[in-house]
Design an enzyme around this catalytic site. Sequence first.
Site, PDB file in Angstrom:
ATOM      1  NE  ARG A  29      -1.267  -1.673   3.537  1.00 35.65           N
ATOM      2  CZ  ARG A  29      -1.313  -1.843   4.851  1.00 35.65           C
ATOM      3  NH1 ARG A  29      -2.423  -1.588   5.511  1.00 35.65           N
ATOM      4  NH2 ARG A  29      -0.251  -2.249   5.527  1.00 35.65           N
ATOM      5  CB  CYS A  86      -3.937  -0.379  -6.991  1.00 35.20           C
ATOM      6  SG  CYS A  86      -2.149  -0.342  -7.012  1.00 35.20           S
TER       7      CYS A  86
HETATM    8  C1  UDX Z   1      -4.089  -0.878  -2.706  1.00 32.82           C
HETATM    9  C2  UDX Z   1      -4.056  -2.251  -1.986  1.00 32.82           C
HETATM   10  O1  UDX Z   1      -4.362  -2.097  -0.603  1.00 32.82           O
HETATM   11  C3  UDX Z   1      -2.704  -2.904  -2.165  1.00 32.82           C
HETATM   12  O2  UDX Z   1      -2.712  -4.189  -1.569  1.00 32.82           O
HETATM   13  C4  UDX Z   1      -2.423  -3.018  -3.650  1.00 32.82           C
HETATM   14  O3  UDX Z   1      -1.167  -3.597  -3.884  1.00 32.82           O
HETATM   15  C5  UDX Z   1      -2.469  -1.653  -4.313  1.00 32.82           C
HETATM   16  O4  UDX Z   1      -3.741  -1.050  -4.056  1.00 32.82           O
HETATM   17  P1  UDX Z   1      -3.297   1.621  -2.180  1.00 32.82           P
HETATM   18  O5  UDX Z   1      -3.764   1.976  -3.564  1.00 32.82           O
HETATM   19  O6  UDX Z   1      -1.995   2.159  -1.693  1.00 32.82           O
HETATM   20  O7  UDX Z   1      -3.194   0.015  -2.042  1.00 32.82           O
HETATM   21  O8  UDX Z   1      -4.438   2.136  -1.195  1.00 32.82           O
HETATM   22  P2  UDX Z   1      -5.373   1.546  -0.058  1.00 32.82           P
HETATM   23  O9  UDX Z   1      -4.891   1.990   1.255  1.00 32.82           O
HETATM   24  O10 UDX Z   1      -5.632   0.101  -0.238  1.00 32.82           O
HETATM   25  O11 UDX Z   1      -6.716   2.378  -0.380  1.00 32.82           O
HETATM   26  C6  UDX Z   1      -7.331   2.290  -1.669  1.00 32.82           C
HETATM   27  C7  UDX Z   1      -8.468   3.261  -1.788  1.00 32.82           C
HETATM   28  O12 UDX Z   1      -9.583   2.820  -1.009  1.00 32.82           O
HETATM   29  C8  UDX Z   1      -8.164   4.676  -1.289  1.00 32.82           C
HETATM   30  O13 UDX Z   1      -8.780   5.589  -2.154  1.00 32.82           O
HETATM   31  C9  UDX Z   1      -8.784   4.723   0.100  1.00 32.82           C
HETATM   32  O14 UDX Z   1      -9.130   6.019   0.494  1.00 32.82           O
HETATM   33  C10 UDX Z   1     -10.008   3.854  -0.129  1.00 32.82           C
HETATM   34  N1  UDX Z   1     -10.500   3.226   1.115  1.00 32.82           N
HETATM   35  C11 UDX Z   1      -9.757   2.262   1.730  1.00 32.82           C
HETATM   36  C12 UDX Z   1     -11.731   3.614   1.625  1.00 32.82           C
HETATM   37  O15 UDX Z   1     -12.412   4.503   1.086  1.00 32.82           O
HETATM   38  N2  UDX Z   1     -12.194   2.982   2.744  1.00 32.82           N
HETATM   39  C13 UDX Z   1     -11.491   2.003   3.377  1.00 32.82           C
HETATM   40  O16 UDX Z   1     -11.988   1.473   4.386  1.00 32.82           O
HETATM   41  C14 UDX Z   1     -10.214   1.643   2.856  1.00 32.82           C
END
Ligand code: UDX
Length: 435
Positions: free
Chosen positions: A147, A256
């Site tokens: 992440r 992602c």
């Molecule tokens: C993600 C995956 O977690 C990771 O395993 C993969 O390799 C790449 O994509 P990342 O893009 O860094 O990682 O962000 P992450 O923290 O997973 O959040 C993704 C999106 O979901 C963000 O926009 C975040 O704000 C949103 N989110 C996440 C929510 O709106 N609510 C949540 O409870 C969790």
Amino acid sequence: MTQQCSVVGAGYVGLSTAAMLVEFGFDVQLIEIDEERVDLLNSGRLPIREPGLADAFARGRAQDRLRCVPPSRASLEPTLAFACVGTPMWHTGDADLSQLESVVDMFHTNTSRTIMVIKSTVPPSTNRMLSDRYPSLRFVSNPEFLRQGSAVRDTLNPDRVILGSNDAEAMATVRKIYQPLADQGIPIIETSPESAELIKYSANALLGIKVAFINEVADLCEAVGADVDDVAAGIGLDPRIGNQFLKAGPGFGGSCFPKDTAALVSSAKRLGSPVTIVDAAARANIRRRASLAHRVVNLVGRQYSDATVGVLGLTFKAGTDDLRESPAVDLTNELADHGVTVTAFDPAVETHPEGVDSRVRVAPDELSVAMGADAVVVATEWGQFSDLDWTKIAESMRGRIVVDYRNIVDRDKVVAAGLELHQVGKPPATPSDPG
Ligand code: UDX
């Protein structure tokens, strides 16, 4: 003798992989096509903000075990190469594999028997397609789950390592690299390439579905007067559901989730086995992000062109400086497109970023954002936004509306400052009704 390897692509995945391999004792050649990035890295600076990366790179450079080169100066001698290049999204939703193909071409034309470890996220059957097309190379799928904001930590302490290959010898070689993680008890799953590829897509799709789901539950909460954070806490205590990825907000973004869900939908359709639930989640997410600006202006109760809005946060989530596919940027640009006067502040953004409408003023702090605003909107969950001086903010504003798309502000303090608070999946709170 120190074992050598190449890592291709100096983005989040490549830089974290290089840091891990240095940690494991490898001599790493980091191959990057962008010469500016090569110069930056060789001068000891980093192109991205990630905790722990600077230290790992400083160690690698000090021990002369990490150097960055453009493809024209790359040595093709190492028989182990980690492909960490981007697989962006075509307008059709499909993954664009051209960067990966040019990496494979580079190794294919110069050496033989190189083990290509595919860390990039690729659609199912990519490993098989490349293995058929390039019989002189050996392919191991090894998807990355890091992440942003905790990329190095996630790479060095993953929940699991996934390896997929039809070449047992290549698989065993890559398995050995991960022995330090296996020694710490981290599970290593060895499987077929197709399964490895699908593990990555399914994981991201399921997490995206969770977020899209809780966001729809949040809308339902608003319709019936419930509180989505309580609902999430209540369902998350069931271990079969789990409490993570149940935070309602402006919709998922980043480099992602949007791309991987779209690519899975597209590949599955082509394979004649559509993933309709993922499709619905991706569509719900797009609709949600498209509605953010409209909701704010509706609350302000002015015409778009008369409204002034201050936006707190631009990055797609806290803890990163990445603005790719950011709901906060969608909101900001959409407001500007409609003629709203917009000022935005983000602690990770210093100059006017590419991708943010040129009419948006980027301010140096929260108070400048509030100045003359009809509404202040929290769009990214930076910790400092949960602890703002709302009395000072209220004094600077023209209007009374606060929209908290991340449910992080202190409800009582906002209302005590005489402001009207609208959060996600909660009843609104007004000064006369601190609720
Ligand atoms: C993600 C995956 O977690 C990771 O395993 C993969 O390799 C790449 O994509 P990342 O893009 O860094 O990682 O962000 P992450 O923290 O997973 O959040 C993704 C999106 O979901 C963000 O926009 C975040 O704000 C949103 N989110 C996440 C929510 O709106 N609510 C949540 O409870 C969790």
